[in-house]
Design an enzyme around this catalytic site. Structure first.
Site, PDB file in Angstrom:
ATOM      1  N   LYS A 275       8.258  -2.977  13.304  1.00  0.00           N
ATOM      2  CA  LYS A 275       9.073  -2.528  12.304  1.00  0.00           C
ATOM      3  C   LYS A 275       9.732  -1.172  12.939  1.00  0.00           C
ATOM      4  O   LYS A 275      10.751  -1.169  12.365  1.00  0.00           O
ATOM      5  CB  LYS A 275       7.880  -1.842  11.285  1.00  0.00           C
ATOM      6  CG  LYS A 275       6.786  -2.822  10.642  1.00  0.00           C
ATOM      7  CD  LYS A 275       5.832  -2.152   9.692  1.00  0.00           C
ATOM      8  CE  LYS A 275       5.075  -2.914   9.148  1.00  0.00           C
ATOM      9  NZ  LYS A 275       4.042  -2.451   8.392  1.00  0.00           N
TER      10      LYS A 275
ATOM     11  N   GLU B 215      10.279  -5.333   4.170  1.00  0.00           N
ATOM     12  CA  GLU B 215      10.438  -6.631   3.650  1.00  0.00           C
ATOM     13  C   GLU B 215      10.141  -6.624   2.304  1.00  0.00           C
ATOM     14  O   GLU B 215      11.058  -7.260   1.278  1.00  0.00           O
ATOM     15  CB  GLU B 215       9.635  -7.705   4.493  1.00  0.00           C
ATOM     16  CG  GLU B 215      10.016  -7.731   5.789  1.00  0.00           C
ATOM     17  CD  GLU B 215       9.047  -6.928   6.974  1.00  0.00           C
ATOM     18  OE1 GLU B 215       8.744  -7.236   8.156  1.00  0.00           O
ATOM     19  OE2 GLU B 215       8.450  -5.834   6.261  1.00  0.00           O
TER      20      GLU B 215
ATOM     21  N   LYS C 144       0.911  -1.189   0.016  1.00  0.00           N
ATOM     22  CA  LYS C 144      -0.006   0.033   0.103  1.00  0.00           C
ATOM     23  C   LYS C 144       0.829   1.235   0.179  1.00  0.00           C
ATOM     24  O   LYS C 144       0.610   2.253  -0.622  1.00  0.00           O
ATOM     25  CB  LYS C 144      -0.853   0.088   1.311  1.00  0.00           C
ATOM     26  CG  LYS C 144      -1.917   1.096   1.390  1.00  0.00           C
ATOM     27  CD  LYS C 144      -3.045   0.959   2.382  1.00  0.00           C
ATOM     28  CE  LYS C 144      -3.995   0.080   2.222  1.00  0.00           C
ATOM     29  NZ  LYS C 144      -4.729   0.096   3.301  1.00  0.00           N
TER      30      LYS C 144
ATOM     31  N   HIS D  15      -0.452 -37.037  13.943  1.00  0.00           N
ATOM     32  CA  HIS D  15       0.696 -37.858  14.346  1.00  0.00           C
ATOM     33  C   HIS D  15       1.752 -36.719  14.751  1.00  0.00           C
ATOM     34  O   HIS D  15       2.964 -36.842  14.815  1.00  0.00           O
ATOM     35  CB  HIS D  15       1.390 -38.446  12.980  1.00  0.00           C
ATOM     36  CG  HIS D  15       0.564 -39.357  12.584  1.00  0.00           C
ATOM     37  ND1 HIS D  15       0.640 -40.746  12.997  1.00  0.00           N
ATOM     38  CD2 HIS D  15      -0.541 -39.417  11.675  1.00  0.00           C
ATOM     39  CE1 HIS D  15      -0.134 -41.620  12.581  1.00  0.00           C
ATOM     40  NE2 HIS D  15      -1.047 -40.953  11.653  1.00  0.00           N
TER      41      HIS D  15
ATOM     42  N   GLY E  69      -5.486  -4.560   5.034  1.00  0.00           N
ATOM     43  CA  GLY E  69      -4.383  -5.614   4.332  1.00  0.00           C
ATOM     44  C   GLY E  69      -4.889  -7.163   4.333  1.00  0.00           C
ATOM     45  O   GLY E  69      -4.860  -7.904   3.303  1.00  0.00           O
ATOM     46  N   ARG E  70      -5.229  -7.499   5.558  1.00  0.00           N
ATOM     47  CA  ARG E  70      -5.798  -8.856   5.788  1.00  0.00           C
ATOM     48  C   ARG E  70      -7.185  -9.363   5.292  1.00  0.00           C
ATOM     49  O   ARG E  70      -7.602 -10.671   5.286  1.00  0.00           O
ATOM     50  CB  ARG E  70      -5.617  -9.559   7.281  1.00  0.00           C
ATOM     51  CG  ARG E  70      -6.274  -8.209   8.044  1.00  0.00           C
ATOM     52  CD  ARG E  70      -5.844  -8.686   9.712  1.00  0.00           C
ATOM     53  NE  ARG E  70      -6.474  -7.979  10.659  1.00  0.00           N
ATOM     54  CZ  ARG E  70      -6.104  -6.758  10.836  1.00  0.00           C
ATOM     55  NH1 ARG E  70      -5.144  -6.360  10.328  1.00  0.00           N
ATOM     56  NH2 ARG E  70      -6.726  -5.927  11.678  1.00  0.00           N
TER      57      ARG E  70
ATOM     58  N   GLU F 263      -4.302 -10.877  14.456  1.00  0.00           N
ATOM     59  CA  GLU F 263      -3.866  -9.428  14.226  1.00  0.00           C
ATOM     60  C   GLU F 263      -5.084  -8.559  14.345  1.00  0.00           C
ATOM     61  O   GLU F 263      -5.042  -7.405  14.816  1.00  0.00           O
ATOM     62  CB  GLU F 263      -3.243  -9.352  12.851  1.00  0.00           C
ATOM     63  CG  GLU F 263      -2.770  -8.040  12.655  1.00  0.00           C
ATOM     64  CD  GLU F 263      -1.891  -7.840  11.430  1.00  0.00           C
ATOM     65  OE1 GLU F 263      -0.853  -8.453  11.298  1.00  0.00           O
ATOM     66  OE2 GLU F 263      -2.295  -7.423  10.264  1.00  0.00           O
TER      67      GLU F 263
END
Length: 544
Positions: free
Chosen positions: A512, A204, A198, A384, A267-268, A353
């Site tokens: 951040k 990153e 955005k 397992h 964002g999510r 979040e």
């Protein structure tokens, strides 16, 4: 929320067995809901009619209906960032977009959708090609957080609908090893790159984008291609989804290849926007539209159904019952479908979040706990691994089982065994096995009394673990859209009940900020705010 009333109600529930609730007629029928794309069986939850009615009453007292309406009509419910929350409008019909957004903004959204569709069709038809005229064979999507998880989970879940001629890869991890692994698979001439950020400043994402850009330019230079200029490969093969047009252009991406992001889409929850471009390239425009249609159908159900018949509301209230009344701190997400293997990670972000907060929307300290710790893995692998703990530790871990009745592979017997395991695990977690049952089984198998005494305590299972089972006929784009929207709305309802803002994430921002400070010190700067521990670790890195 009246937490005292909840905990008072839960006193009886904490001492009863879930299996005893099935003594009542039609328990399975009465504690289940059916929609076109999803079926929910919540009869294995430790809750009865009276307790569920009390939870619905609590939802009414916090004016949940009005809060739902406020979200869909575009009120500024993200109060700390002063934003509307309107990802739902992106999957709504044109007339609803115009009603909610107004003609101008609705036109902007429509233009972005048409631009996205044209990119997809042009790539499929070979109108858009790489710098040497070759058709694209790969797409590399660069993002992180919400710009990554939605694309990742949808790509894997809809792999049976993907264009075999176009491989789509996603990269979020800033670890250079992850980037190297991706680039080894790619040919610079036939790779289309989509950068999703955005702000176009996310550390990153931009670090990875710069590294991929340098890789591509180095490949062009090494090949000695006769291009008008070296950067034309970026102009031709790179796309961006961003609100920062100037930064995107400065990076070298052509203005015609930039798609918008809006501050009213978190964002999510952004897979429904141009952030979904890599997915649309993989599955095609028609299937991407079907994904949105499935989500829209869940939206309509969520807005219109009575709370007692409302799948997102019921799942949200059950989650609050488990978290705040029965005091279970975790939630396991167990999809019995290899194609849904990324769903637990997606829901970790979306749930924790969104609601991992301890203050109310007005900034007051909350007297109750909020989001559970979410974890999970695809079945049957989890059986397992961590499911040993779920069966035999003292911790009770509420669980969402997710399964499709029909598989997409030719191995029908494998799928039958997979579904059988899903149904069996929810039953086993609920029923458990008492020491008396174990002793009877051991004696029947021929064990001596001494062996029975030795082995019996090790074979008991506590049971009484509550679970939902979400069932799809087949994992289609429509079903996947409904599933994602179901969890979005469930999380929203819980945020309303807990009185938190589900749409900001200031905790992410702190990481951040400190990351930038640590990097500065690594590069020779000073920062007295860092602890002696961090300074020692940095020194160890600098001396390595």
């Amino acid at each position: 929320m009246n937490i005292q009333k909840l905990t008072s109600l839960a006193q009886v529930a904490k001492t009863r067995s879930i299996i005893s609730l099935f003594d009542h007629q039609d328990r399975a029928k009465n504690f289940s809901l059916s929609l076109p794309n999803l079926y929910l069986d919540y009869s294995k939850q430790n809750i009865n009619d009276v307790e569920l009615e009390q939870l619905i009453d609590l939802a009414q007292k916090v004016d949940l209906s009005a809060n739902i309406a406020r979200q869909f009509q575009g009120d500024m419910i993200n109060n700390t960032e002063e934003r509307s929350v309107l990802h739902t409008v992106l999957r709504a019909p044109k007339e609803i977009k115009q009603e909610v957004l107004g003609a101008a903004l609705a036109g902007e959204v429509e233009a972005a959708e048409q631009q996205m569709k044209k990119i997809v069709s042009d790539v499929q038809e070979g109108v858009l090609t790489g710098c040497t005229g070759k058709h694209f064979t790969d797409v590399l999507a660069i993002g992180i957080g919400g710009s990554y998880y939605g694309v990742k989970v949808s790509l894997s879940s809809l792999e049976h609908y993907r264009d075999p001629a176009l491989a789509v890869h996603v990269i979020a991890n800033v670890d250079g090893g992850a980037l190297e692994e991706k680039l080894k698979k790619l040919n610079y001439e036939t790779t289309l790159v989509v950068v999703i950020s955005k702000t176009f400043t996310t550390q990153e994402t931009m670090l990875n984008a710069k590294a991929v850009k340098q890789w591509m330019l180095s490949c062009v230079e090494e090949a000695d291609l006769k291009l008008n200029n070296l950067s034309s490969v970026i102009e031709q093969q790179w796309f961006a989804v961003s609100s920062n047009i100037e930064a995107t252009k400065s990076f070298g991406i052509s203005i015609k290849n930039i798609l918008p992001m809006w501050d009213w889409v978190g964002g999510r929850f952004s897979i429904w926007s141009a952030v979904g471009l890599p997915l649309a390239l993989a599955i095609g425009n028609d299937n991407f539209s079907k994904l949105k249609q499935g989500a829209y159908e869940m939206d309509i159900h969520f807005k219109s159904a009575d709370f007692k018949d409302n799948m997102p509301v019921i799942m949200a209230l059950l989650g609050i019952w488990n978290r705040n009344a029965l005091e279970y701190p975790t939630l396991a997400i167990l999809p019995y479908a290899h194609s849904l293997r990324a769903l637990p990670g997606y829901l970790q972000q979306t749930d924790m979040e969104s609601n991992g907060k301890s203050v109310s929307k007005s900034g007051e300290k909350l007297p109750w706990l909020t989001a559970p710790v979410v974890f999970g893995q695809e079945g049957t692998n989890g059986q397992h691994a961590f499911m040993q703990l779920m069966h035999q530790s003292d911790d009770i871990i509420p669980t969402d089982f997710i399964v499709a009745l029909k598989g997409r592979s030719q191995y029908t017997e494998n799928h039958k065994v997979l579904v059988a395991n899903c149904f069996a695990q929810s039953e086993a977690l609920m029923q458990g096995k008492t020491i008396e049952q174990v002793k009877t089984e051991l004696l029947a198998s021929g064990c001596t009394s001494k062996e029975v005494k030795r082995l019996a305590p090790h074979k008991t299972m506590k049971g009484n673990t509550p679970s939902n089972t979400l069932v799809m006929e087949t994992l289609t784009p429509e079903a996947m859209g409904s599933l994602l929207a179901l969890y979005e709305h469930k999380i929203f309802v819980q945020g309303v009940m807990w009185q938190v803002n589900s749409f900001d994430q200031w905790g992410v921002e702190l990481g951040k900020q400190l990351g930038s400070k640590v990097l500065s010190v690594m590069n020779g700067g000073e920062d007295d705010m860092l602890s002696a521990s961090s300074k020692s670790l940095i020194e160890r890195f600098r001396n390595s």
